[in-house]
Design a protein around this motif. Structure first.
Motif, PDB file in Angstrom:
ATOM      1  N   ASP A  18       0.923  -1.283   0.082  1.00  8.57           N
ATOM      2  CA  ASP A  18       0.236  -0.012   0.410  1.00  8.57           C
ATOM      3  C   ASP A  18       0.797   1.612   0.096  1.00  8.57           C
ATOM      4  O   ASP A  18       2.273   0.840   0.104  1.00  8.57           O
ATOM      5  CB  ASP A  18      -1.352   0.099   1.359  1.00  8.57           C
ATOM      6  CG  ASP A  18      -1.410  -0.610   1.415  1.00  8.57           C
ATOM      7  OD1 ASP A  18      -2.525  -1.334   2.087  1.00  8.57           O
ATOM      8  OD2 ASP A  18      -2.492  -2.072   0.409  1.00  8.57           O
ATOM      9  N   VAL A  19       0.355   2.340  -0.671  1.00  5.59           N
ATOM     10  CA  VAL A  19       1.896   3.714  -0.596  1.00  5.59           C
ATOM     11  C   VAL A  19       0.230   4.843  -0.560  1.00  5.59           C
ATOM     12  O   VAL A  19      -0.975   4.797   0.030  1.00  5.59           O
ATOM     13  CB  VAL A  19       1.994   4.085  -1.631  1.00  5.59           C
ATOM     14  CG1 VAL A  19       2.893   2.649  -2.405  1.00  5.59           C
ATOM     15  CG2 VAL A  19       0.709   3.980  -3.030  1.00  5.59           C
ATOM     16  N   GLU A  20       0.778   5.454   0.389  1.00  3.40           N
ATOM     17  CA  GLU A  20       0.335   7.442   0.544  1.00  3.40           C
ATOM     18  C   GLU A  20       0.480   8.137  -0.214  1.00  3.40           C
ATOM     19  O   GLU A  20       1.943   8.189  -0.043  1.00  3.40           O
ATOM     20  CB  GLU A  20       0.049   7.347   2.231  1.00  3.40           C
ATOM     21  CG  GLU A  20      -1.447   6.126   2.774  1.00  3.40           C
ATOM     22  CD  GLU A  20      -1.353   6.777   3.837  1.00  3.40           C
ATOM     23  OE1 GLU A  20      -2.305   5.971   5.017  1.00  3.40           O
ATOM     24  OE2 GLU A  20      -0.913   7.692   4.454  1.00  3.40           O
ATOM     25  N   LEU A  21      -0.325   9.037  -1.119  1.00  2.00           N
ATOM     26  CA  LEU A  21       0.392   9.918  -1.142  1.00  2.00           C
ATOM     27  C   LEU A  21      -0.067  11.456  -1.016  1.00  2.00           C
ATOM     28  O   LEU A  21      -1.543  11.194  -0.651  1.00  2.00           O
ATOM     29  CB  LEU A  21       0.060  10.539  -2.791  1.00  2.00           C
ATOM     30  CG  LEU A  21       0.380   8.595  -3.608  1.00  2.00           C
ATOM     31  CD1 LEU A  21       0.214   9.365  -4.847  1.00  2.00           C
ATOM     32  CD2 LEU A  21       1.804   8.626  -3.210  1.00  2.00           C
ATOM     33  N   ARG A  22       0.631  11.916  -0.876  1.00  2.00           N
ATOM     34  CA  ARG A  22      -0.415  13.676   0.227  1.00  2.00           C
ATOM     35  C   ARG A  22       0.170  14.839  -0.225  1.00  2.00           C
ATOM     36  O   ARG A  22       0.848  15.207  -1.495  1.00  2.00           O
ATOM     37  CB  ARG A  22       0.865  13.919   1.787  1.00  2.00           C
ATOM     38  CG  ARG A  22       0.433  14.914   2.551  1.00  2.00           C
ATOM     39  CD  ARG A  22       1.476  15.227   3.382  1.00  2.00           C
ATOM     40  NE  ARG A  22       1.433  16.860   4.367  1.00  2.00           N
ATOM     41  CZ  ARG A  22       0.646  16.722   5.290  1.00  2.00           C
ATOM     42  NH1 ARG A  22       0.357  15.917   5.977  1.00  2.00           N
ATOM     43  NH2 ARG A  22       0.784  17.748   5.891  1.00  2.00           N
ATOM     44  N   CYS A  23      -1.475  15.368  -0.640  1.00  2.00           N
ATOM     45  CA  CYS A  23      -1.358  16.918  -0.929  1.00  2.00           C
ATOM     46  C   CYS A  23      -1.739  17.561  -0.096  1.00  2.00           C
ATOM     47  O   CYS A  23      -2.601  18.002   0.167  1.00  2.00           O
ATOM     48  CB  CYS A  23      -2.437  16.790  -2.634  1.00  2.00           C
ATOM     49  SG  CYS A  23      -2.368  18.049  -2.946  1.00  2.00           S
ATOM     50  N   ASP A  24      -0.597  18.996  -0.139  1.00  2.00           N
ATOM     51  CA  ASP A  24      -1.030  19.986   0.612  1.00  2.00           C
ATOM     52  C   ASP A  24      -1.292  21.204  -0.260  1.00  2.00           C
ATOM     53  O   ASP A  24      -0.794  21.552  -0.587  1.00  2.00           O
ATOM     54  CB  ASP A  24       0.260  21.196   0.917  1.00  2.00           C
ATOM     55  CG  ASP A  24       0.448  19.549   2.369  1.00  2.00           C
ATOM     56  OD1 ASP A  24       1.723  19.212   2.343  1.00  2.00           O
ATOM     57  OD2 ASP A  24      -0.166  20.633   3.720  1.00  2.00           O
ATOM     58  N   GLU A  72     -10.105  21.041   5.484  1.00  2.00           N
ATOM     59  CA  GLU A  72     -10.494  21.239   4.217  1.00  2.00           C
ATOM     60  C   GLU A  72      -8.490  21.601   4.030  1.00  2.00           C
ATOM     61  O   GLU A  72      -8.455  22.764   3.433  1.00  2.00           O
ATOM     62  CB  GLU A  72     -11.159  22.913   4.383  1.00  2.00           C
ATOM     63  CG  GLU A  72     -12.441  22.471   4.254  1.00  2.00           C
ATOM     64  CD  GLU A  72     -13.756  23.947   4.749  1.00  2.00           C
ATOM     65  OE1 GLU A  72     -14.518  23.218   4.373  1.00  2.00           O
ATOM     66  OE2 GLU A  72     -13.636  25.108   3.820  1.00  2.00           O
ATOM     67  N   SER A  73      -8.026  21.117   4.439  1.00  2.00           N
ATOM     68  CA  SER A  73      -6.418  21.495   3.558  1.00  2.00           C
ATOM     69  C   SER A  73      -6.373  20.091   3.669  1.00  2.00           C
ATOM     70  O   SER A  73      -6.359  19.752   2.087  1.00  2.00           O
ATOM     71  CB  SER A  73      -6.034  21.505   5.028  1.00  2.00           C
ATOM     72  OG  SER A  73      -4.772  22.239   4.827  1.00  2.00           O
ATOM     73  N   VAL A  74      -4.871  19.854   4.029  1.00  2.00           N
ATOM     74  CA  VAL A  74      -4.514  17.999   3.341  1.00  2.00           C
ATOM     75  C   VAL A  74      -5.326  16.638   2.603  1.00  2.00           C
ATOM     76  O   VAL A  74      -6.325  16.852   3.481  1.00  2.00           O
ATOM     77  CB  VAL A  74      -3.844  17.430   4.217  1.00  2.00           C
ATOM     78  CG1 VAL A  74      -3.155  16.307   4.172  1.00  2.00           C
ATOM     79  CG2 VAL A  74      -2.697  19.024   5.049  1.00  2.00           C
ATOM     80  N   SER A  75      -5.218  16.410   1.507  1.00  2.00           N
ATOM     81  CA  SER A  75      -5.934  15.124   1.292  1.00  2.00           C
ATOM     82  C   SER A  75      -4.375  13.988   0.838  1.00  2.00           C
ATOM     83  O   SER A  75      -3.479  14.557   1.115  1.00  2.00           O
ATOM     84  CB  SER A  75      -5.858  15.474  -0.403  1.00  2.00           C
ATOM     85  OG  SER A  75      -6.628  14.770  -0.618  1.00  2.00           O
ATOM     86  N   THR A  76      -4.912  13.327   1.286  1.00  2.00           N
ATOM     87  CA  THR A  76      -4.801  11.514   1.146  1.00  2.00           C
ATOM     88  C   THR A  76      -4.558  11.017   0.510  1.00  2.00           C
ATOM     89  O   THR A  76      -5.964  11.138  -0.046  1.00  2.00           O
ATOM     90  CB  THR A  76      -3.537  11.257   2.320  1.00  2.00           C
ATOM     91  OG1 THR A  76      -3.274  12.347   3.310  1.00  2.00           O
ATOM     92  CG2 THR A  76      -2.772   9.511   2.028  1.00  2.00           C
TER      93      THR A  76
END
Lengths: 114, 114
Positions: A18-24, A72-76
């Motif tokens: 599994d992998v998690e990718l983060r967006c700010d 309402e900020s960071v998304s994964t």
């Protein structure tokens, strides 16, 4: 101010992991988008968020893909049981609102599944 | 289904000349179009947009033309510079899609030669 940031910039994983990718996103942007870009191809829409809700998940390729957004900020973006065909650059973008269309993109996360 | 497409995958332009990048769309009901520029290793960058109630829109050194009769979109770059070398994508919002969903074309590689 700071632009959209994504982490990690590169990720190499073994098939099945599994992998998690983060967006700010940019501060104050209520809309957030995820796209996938395979080598030499255009952008493929995955999902977008308005606030913390995802009105349109139609682009998620399978149930192995999921995404969430908090505050309402960071998304994964999470990909379970990765497959080789998941190898691509995953791009995140944000905008003030979904009707505003001018989406500001991050540099992307290059995912390689071996 | 209907989709956005590009006529030329690669466009070679001499520095100082004008560039014209073409995009064909098949959904006559699409109401919004946008051009992005993507440099190697970076996320796409907004260039210019146009709504279906307009035929032409100008920006700094760029002009977008929309011909609804033949369902054709073009991006003109005046006095092309080496920094214009990139992949250019057109994208559209189809009325059948949610507000936040853009459909991207495959892209055109622009190469500026000295």
């Amino acid at each position: 101010g700071a632009g959209v940031s994504q982490s990690p910039s590169n990720k190499v994983t073994e098939k099945g992991k599994d992998v998690e990718l983060r967006c700010d996103p940019i501060s104050g942007h209520t809309a957030l988008y995820w796209y996938r870009q395979r080598l030499g191809q255009g952008l493929e829409f995955l999902i977008y968020f308005q606030g913390n809700s995802a009105p349109d998940k139609s682009g998620l390729p399978s149930d192995r893909f999921s995404a969430e957004r908090t505050g309402e900020s960071v998304s994964t973006l999470t990909i379970q049981r990765t497959q080789q065909e998941d190898s691509a650059v995953y791009l995140c973008a944000s905008s003030f609102w979904t009707g505003g269309y001018e989406q500001y993109f991050g540099p992307g996360t290059r995912l390689t599944v071996t | 289904g209907e989709s956005v497409g590009l006529h030329l995958p690669t466009l070679s332009v001499q520095e100082g000349d004008n560039s014209i990048i073409n995009c064909a769309y098949s959904n006559s009901a699409s109401d919004y179009f946008i051009w992005y520029k993507q440099e190697s290793g970076k996320g796409p960058q907004f260039i210019i947009d146009i709504r279906s109630n307009m035929d032409k829109r100008q920006g700094q050194r760029v002009t977008v033309l929309l011909n609804k009769t033949v369902k054709h979109l073009s991006l003109q770059i005046a006095a092309t510079q080496p920094g214009d070398s990139a992949v250019y994508f057109c994208a559209e919002n189809m009325p059948s899609d949610s507000w936040g969903k853009l459909q991207f074309g495959a892209g055109t590689q622009v190469v500026v030669t000295p």
